[in-house]
Design a protein around this motif. Structure first.
Motif, PDB file in Angstrom:
ATOM      1  N   GLU A  74      46.374  47.106 -25.040  1.00 20.61           N
ATOM      2  CA  GLU A  74      45.484  47.451 -23.924  1.00 20.61           C
ATOM      3  C   GLU A  74      44.790  46.205 -23.357  1.00 20.61           C
ATOM      4  O   GLU A  74      44.645  46.056 -22.147  1.00 20.61           O
ATOM      5  CB  GLU A  74      44.444  48.465 -24.402  1.00 20.61           C
ATOM      6  N   LYS A 109      47.316  44.320 -21.333  1.00 19.60           N
ATOM      7  CA  LYS A 109      47.540  44.974 -20.046  1.00 19.60           C
ATOM      8  C   LYS A 109      46.386  44.718 -19.089  1.00 19.60           C
ATOM      9  O   LYS A 109      46.581  44.454 -17.898  1.00 19.60           O
ATOM     10  CB  LYS A 109      47.737  46.473 -20.268  1.00 19.60           C
ATOM     11  N   GLU A 110      45.166  44.808 -19.606  1.00 21.97           N
ATOM     12  CA  GLU A 110      43.995  44.541 -18.763  1.00 21.97           C
ATOM     13  C   GLU A 110      43.992  43.089 -18.267  1.00 21.97           C
ATOM     14  O   GLU A 110      43.665  42.818 -17.108  1.00 21.97           O
ATOM     15  CB  GLU A 110      42.724  44.838 -19.550  1.00 21.97           C
ATOM     16  N   GLU A 169      46.652  41.231 -17.801  1.00 26.08           N
ATOM     17  CA  GLU A 169      47.678  41.105 -16.764  1.00 26.08           C
ATOM     18  C   GLU A 169      47.186  41.665 -15.431  1.00 26.08           C
ATOM     19  O   GLU A 169      47.465  41.096 -14.375  1.00 26.08           O
ATOM     20  CB  GLU A 169      48.945  41.833 -17.216  1.00 26.08           C
ATOM     21  N   GLU A 170      46.447  42.764 -15.467  1.00 28.36           N
ATOM     22  CA  GLU A 170      45.904  43.325 -14.227  1.00 28.36           C
ATOM     23  C   GLU A 170      44.915  42.368 -13.579  1.00 28.36           C
ATOM     24  O   GLU A 170      44.907  42.196 -12.344  1.00 28.36           O
ATOM     25  CB  GLU A 170      45.241  44.676 -14.526  1.00 28.36           C
TER      26      GLU A 170
END
Length: 244
Positions: free
Chosen positions: A46, A49-50, A52-53
């Motif tokens: 998670e 992913k955060e 990468e965002e």
């Protein structure tokens, strides 16, 4: 989606391999946590992913079309090592020399390369600490806004200087025309003055000649009257004086 290794655009920012964007992506079932997966692994995924965002928000992915296919390329989310930082510095110096960037003054090439280097540093910092990356993004945006303000002021000053130069040039032209007009009037007045002076001299000579003629005539009349007077006086004395 397919992947291929394509040399990225001439930039100092590190990107992932380009990915082919399919028109109709396959429907995949949602990934459910695998039994036995630890909470630490899920939390790490998670966080990744955060990160990468956040990276995609700071440095948006690049897209282009080639042979009817659309490719996309995102910035790399791989943490940077000390060697990567040293290579970044070497690449920056190399590109500055290759593209013949100016060492001082205004140089778009130097500014572009340093901007790319700053973006790469933001990417590296964001991977380790998203908050620091966002703060650096804020600083970058403020610097860009300040630079744009200076550019706008510079362009305005250039335009103002050009207007003043054109106005002064126009004023100079008007003054030159006025000088030429006044010089023409001066020539006409000088010609008129010369003509009047010549007429005055002619009138003075004529008046002198007339005065001399009048004086000569007056003298002749005086002489004639004197002679007549003497003759009459002699006759009178001859009549008055008795004969002996």
């Amino acid at each position: 989606m397919a992947e291929r290794i394509i040399p990225s655009e001439d930039t100092l920012v590190k990107y992932e391999n380009p990915v082919l964007v399919t028109t109709h992506p396959e429907k995949r079932p949602p990934i459910s946590p695998t039994p036995g997966t630890s909470c630490v692994t899920q939390l790490t995924a998670e966080i990744r992913k955060e990160t990468e965002e956040i990276l995609n928000a700071i440095l948006p992915p690049r897209e282009w079309e080639e042979e009817g296919q659309i490719w996309t390329q995102q910035v790399s989310s791989t943490p940077a090592t000390r060697l990567d930082v040293m290579n970044l510095q070497e690449n920056l110096d190399t590109k500055l020399q290759q593209r013949q960037a100016r060492e001082t003054g205004i140089c778009p090439v130097r500014r572009q390369l340093y901007t790319q280097c700053f973006d790469e540093l933001i990417r590296q910092v964001t991977i380790n600490c998203a908050e620091r990356g966002l703060l650096l993004l804020r600083i970058r945006d403020e610097l860009n806004m300040t630079m744009e303000a200076y550019q706008t002021l510079y362009c305005s000053s250039i335009a103002f200087g050009m207007r003043k130069a054109l106005q002064s040039e126009q004023g100079k032209t008007d003054l030159l025309e006025q000088v030429a007009e006044l010089e023409g009037e001066k020539s006409v007045l000088e010609k008129q003055s010369a003509e009047l002076k010549q007429k005055t001299e002619q009138l003075e000579r004529r008046a002198a000649e007339l005065r001399a003629a009048e004086e000569k005539k007056h003298q002749e009349e005086i002489e004639a009257l004197r002679k007549t007077n003497m003759q009459l006086k002699a006759q009178l004395e001859g009549i008055i004086t008795p004969k002996k």
